[in-house]
Design a protein around this motif. Structure first.
Motif, PDB file in Angstrom:
ATOM      1  N   GLY A 361       0.799  -1.226   0.000  1.00 49.39           N
ATOM      2  CA  GLY A 361       0.000   0.000   0.000  1.00 49.39           C
ATOM      3  C   GLY A 361       0.824   1.265   0.000  1.00 49.39           C
ATOM      4  O   GLY A 361       0.349   2.321  -0.427  1.00 49.39           O
ATOM      5  N   GLY A 362       2.082   1.183   0.469  1.00 50.56           N
ATOM      6  CA  GLY A 362       2.932   2.373   0.484  1.00 50.56           C
ATOM      7  C   GLY A 362       3.178   2.943  -0.892  1.00 50.56           C
ATOM      8  O   GLY A 362       3.428   4.150  -1.041  1.00 50.56           O
ATOM      9  N   SER A 363       3.114   2.115  -1.926  1.00 53.39           N
ATOM     10  CA  SER A 363       3.320   2.605  -3.292  1.00 53.39           C
ATOM     11  C   SER A 363       2.233   3.590  -3.699  1.00 53.39           C
ATOM     12  O   SER A 363       2.442   4.409  -4.596  1.00 53.39           O
ATOM     13  N   PHE A 364       1.056   3.518  -3.041  1.00 53.96           N
ATOM     14  CA  PHE A 364      -0.075   4.361  -3.424  1.00 53.96           C
ATOM     15  C   PHE A 364      -0.186   5.629  -2.589  1.00 53.96           C
ATOM     16  O   PHE A 364      -1.164   6.365  -2.717  1.00 53.96           O
ATOM     17  N   THR A 365       0.795   5.896  -1.727  1.00 49.69           N
ATOM     18  CA  THR A 365       0.682   7.005  -0.772  1.00 49.69           C
ATOM     19  C   THR A 365       0.353   8.323  -1.443  1.00 49.69           C
ATOM     20  O   THR A 365      -0.583   9.031  -1.046  1.00 49.69           O
ATOM     21  N   ASP A 366       1.109   8.683  -2.459  1.00 56.91           N
ATOM     22  CA  ASP A 366       0.882   9.979  -3.109  1.00 56.91           C
ATOM     23  C   ASP A 366      -0.369   9.970  -3.972  1.00 56.91           C
ATOM     24  O   ASP A 366      -1.064  10.991  -4.075  1.00 56.91           O
ATOM     25  N   LEU A 367      -0.680   8.840  -4.550  1.00 54.15           N
ATOM     26  CA  LEU A 367      -1.888   8.740  -5.371  1.00 54.15           C
ATOM     27  C   LEU A 367      -3.137   8.940  -4.520  1.00 54.15           C
ATOM     28  O   LEU A 367      -4.148   9.494  -4.974  1.00 54.15           O
ATOM     29  N   ARG A 368      -3.061   8.514  -3.266  1.00 57.13           N
ATOM     30  CA  ARG A 368      -4.221   8.621  -2.378  1.00 57.13           C
ATOM     31  C   ARG A 368      -4.522  10.060  -1.948  1.00 57.13           C
ATOM     32  O   ARG A 368      -5.553  10.306  -1.310  1.00 57.13           O
ATOM     33  N   GLN A 369      -3.674  10.993  -2.294  1.00 59.30           N
ATOM     34  CA  GLN A 369      -4.009  12.386  -2.026  1.00 59.30           C
ATOM     35  C   GLN A 369      -5.270  12.799  -2.780  1.00 59.30           C
ATOM     36  O   GLN A 369      -6.017  13.664  -2.323  1.00 59.30           O
ATOM     37  N   ARG A 370      -5.504  12.165  -3.934  1.00 57.44           N
ATOM     38  CA  ARG A 370      -6.632  12.575  -4.785  1.00 57.44           C
ATOM     39  C   ARG A 370      -7.570  11.426  -5.163  1.00 57.44           C
ATOM     40  O   ARG A 370      -8.588  11.662  -5.807  1.00 57.44           O
TER      41      ARG A 370
END
Length: 745
Positions: A361-370
């Motif tokens: 899930g850490g790979s999606f950290t920045d994607l989860r901003q939006r």
């Protein structure tokens, strides 16, 4: 009215302090230049991956904008507080006895001056930031933004123009506050609190409250109005309403304060109505945040939320038996305006996307901003329990037939093995193709309430993705395909790509072995040694210690491929070292080096043809259509692949004799109804991925000049940055874009 406006223009022009203020506003430009210079000093001293973690400077207004806003607001405040300070307010009100008219007559002159000065400041701040950044401005960061944004970038010109146009509104806010407070010092303190103190206080709050509170600060509103790349949770219309609300509230308060006692009700009512209208506008949800989901999400560990969707086992019989598909979500963090949902399609086939969200899930950290990031455990996940795992996790050993009779015997073995699994639930077993998985995803999309989904498809998930694109092209916002199996190419084209990739990797292994003393084959020609082993094993299979089984040349090729393709971290390349050791051991007549590590991974002495993969491969049409096609592909490998001939035969041979028909054959993509795709891949899977995505006009790829598979999920930051930019802003990298391994960056 005209005379009042003219007199206010004369006051504004003649007041010397106003000229000093406008001159002081140049500090905002200097601040932008200085801060940018400090940023690039730190940036230049970092490695490639470290640079990706920098925060974007965007259009370059961040540091200087509060100063520019303060100057414009102070200009508005001084236009009335100076009259209170000098006593001229009494004279002015004698000349213009209608007090609200006197106050509002100041607006046209203020607006004209601050609009011109504001636009000059905004474009000046942007220009100096770009000049200092130079070529660094285009560096793509991990969140998908770039270090700087030029006028040519989408939305930047609009952001600058809107920010400049906001200057008169800020000046009106200062005017209203000045009318209420009547003291220059007091008004300036109030402006400092609004423009400097409150944003700093907002930043000290825990996330996501800090970002949410920051969205309501004046400096963040212009970017949100144009739906720019910066942080902020407000939709454009709400941000515009809030920007207008600031001066409306201030001027309403000022009009009430300046009114003769008992006559402030009218401006209060008008201002109150305007404020109510603006507040109502702010509450209108954006289309991205207004998804009509029918799902009931429940916490299921960490940040994950889980739910389920009922779908038909057989999509050709939608009213028949149902099965529950488990789904999971990493919700958007609430720091930016939500765009929608990214659906992650897992590889395998047989892998679980829910497990990917848990472990990677850490790979999606920045994607989860939006975005919400959603995935599922597909119906073909091997450990669901509908079909026993022990059956799906095993299978026969594949051999290369020498004639038609051996081909038929292989078909019989394959069929018997498949029927053992199928007998537990024939209907379910017969509907594990990628077409059924794609239809499940469409049902999930409907349940999520999303009009369109963005996708990350990894490995064999690319087959599901292209099937979904063929069936539901209108449901795709963006499609990122990472290291995919090429379902769209014919057998010959696919085999050529596979042989080209693995031969290239073997060449790299040989070069490394020649230069690395730790390689067990160092000092020998690795290619000659390897081919000699294969030739010997094809004449007389090499036994493993204890005589439990023996390896043919084909067995060695199948067992060696994973270590060769994925050598492990540089510079030690542990998997290449292991490959060299077991080859060296096999040269002594003992194949147990290969069998030992195969057994660790598969509980089998040789690599089995996993039924859990074949239940999807075979109905997807990955098998040979005839014995004659097999012969052609065998001859092709022997002609073009001196070191790994036969490697491309393993999966297709597993489908010989399969008991169910092809239900999801490859078909052309409706390219004219699809958005451009982005593909990414390493040395061994880029070209297959490129062949898929370039079938859609305008698509692009990223080539990672290193080994690996599933770059996004494995945390490759360069690839993630390019994928995030595409998924978030729909901006594709130029064709020919490459990413380098961290050690070489």
């Amino acid at each position: 009215m005209i005379d009042a406006i003219a007199s206010e223009w004369l006051k504004l022009y003649s007041l010397r302090s106003n000229l000093y203020l406008l001159a002081f506003s140049a500090l905002s430009v200097l601040l932008c230049a200085g801060v940018t210079f400090m940023v690039i000093r730190g940036f230049d001293n970092q490695t490639g991956d470290e640079r990706l973690a920098f925060d974007s400077l965007g259009a370059g207004l961040g540091t200087g904008l509060p100063v520019a806003f303060f100057v414009m607001a102070a200009l508005g405040a001084l236009s009335i507080t100076s009259e209170h300070a000098t006593g001229l307010i009494s004279t002015s009100l004698v000349a213009v006895p209608r007090r609200q008219l006197f106050l509002f007559a100041k607006i046209p002159a203020l607006a004209a001056v601050t609009l011109v000065a504001g636009q000059a400041l905004v474009f000046g701040m942007h220009a100096v930031t770009q000049a200092v950044l130079a070529e660094r401005a285009g560096q793509v960061l991990i969140d998908g933004r770039t270090l700087g944004a030029s006028l040519a970038d989408q939305g930047v010109m609009a952001e600058l123009l809107v920010t400049g146009a906001a200057m008169p509104l800020v000046a009106m806010m200062g005017l209203g506050l000045g009318a209420v407070i009547r003291s220059t010092a007091g008004t300036l303190v109030a402006l400092i609190v609004i423009l400097f103190v409150l944003p700093v206080v907002a930043q000290t709050l825990p996330r996501p409250l800090s970002a949410q509170a920051g969205s309501f600060m004046l400096g963040s509103l212009p970017d949100q109005i144009v739906a720019g790349e910066g942080p902020g949770i407000l939709p454009p219309l709400a941000a515009l309403a809030l920007l207008i609300a600031y001066p409306v509230l201030a001027l309403t308060a000022g009009a009430v304060a300046i009114a003769v006692r008992g006559r402030g009700s009218r401006p209060l009512v008008v201002g109150g109505l305007l404020t109510t209208l603006l507040a109502a506008t702010m509450t209108i949800p954006s289309s991205a945040s207004a998804s009509a989901s029918t799902l009931s999400w429940k916490p299921c560990g960490g940040d994950l939320e889980c739910a389920s969707v009922q779908v038909p086992v057989n999509w050709s019989k939608p009213s028949g038996r149902k099965v529950s598909i488990q789904i999971a979500k990493l919700p958007a963090t609430g720091t930016h305006r939500r765009i929608g949902t990214v659906f992650a399609i897992p590889g395998g086939p047989g892998g679980s996307g829910i497990e990917d969200l848990k472990t990677k899930g850490g790979s999606f950290t920045d994607l989860r901003q939006r975005f919400d990031v959603v995935s599922h455990a597909p119906r073909n996940t091997t450990d669901l329990g509908v079909i026993p795992y022990d059956c799906l996790a095993t299978g026969p050993w594949i051999t290369v037939p020498r004639d038609r009779a051996e081909y038929d015997r292989l078909a019989e073995r394959n069929r018997e093995s498949a029927e053992r699994c199928r007998s537990s639930d024939p209907e379910y077993f017969d509907n594990l193709d990628s077409g059924s998985v794609a239809r499940d995803i469409e049902a999930i999309r409907v349940a999520l309430g999303e009009q369109r989904l963005s996708f990350i498809a990894t490995s064999y998930g690319g087959v599901v993705a292209t099937t979904y694109a063929r069936l539901f092209p209108g449901s795709i916002r963006a499609m990122y395909i990472d290291g995919s199996v090429n379902h769209l190419a014919d057998q010959a084209a696919h085999a050529k790509e596979r042989y080209k990739s693995i031969e290239g990797q073997f060449t790299r292994f040989s070069a490394w072995c020649e230069s690395a003393p730790t390689c067990a084959l160092h000092g020998r020609d690795a290619a000659t040694v390897w081919r000699g082993l294969l030739s010997r094993a094809d004449r007389s299979p090499v036994p493993m210690k204890g005589g439990r089984a023996a390896y043919s040349g084909f067995d060695f090729i199948v067992a060696a491929a994973p270590d060769l393709i994925s050598p492990g971290p540089a510079p030690d390349f542990p998997n290449w070292q292991r490959f060299a050791r077991v080859v060296d051991k096999a040269l002594t007549g003992d194949a147990s080096g290969f069998s030992d590590y195969v057994a660790q991974a598969t509980n089998s002495l040789k690599v089995p043809s996993f039924a859990g993969m074949n239940v999807t491969h075979c109905p997807d049409g990955l098998g040979f259509r005839s014995y004659e096609e097999f012969q052609r592909m065998k001859a092709l490998g022997e002609r073009i692949s001196p070191n790994f001939a036969g490697n491309a035969l393993w999966h297709p041979l597993a489908c010989v004799g399969w008991p169910t028909p092809v239900t999801n054959p490859a078909g052309p993509l409706p390219a004219d109804r699809l958005p451009p795709f982005l593909g990414a891949g390493s040395w061994t899977d880029h070209d297959d991925t490129a062949d898929i995505v370039t079938r859609v006009p305008g698509s692009s790829t990223v080539r990672y000049n290193g080994s690996g598979h599933g770059l996004y999920l494995s945390g490759n930051k360069c690839t993630i940055s390019r994928a995030n930019r595409y998924l978030t802003f729909l901006r594709l990298p130029p064709r020919g874009t490459t990413c380098e391994p961290p050690a070489a960056a």
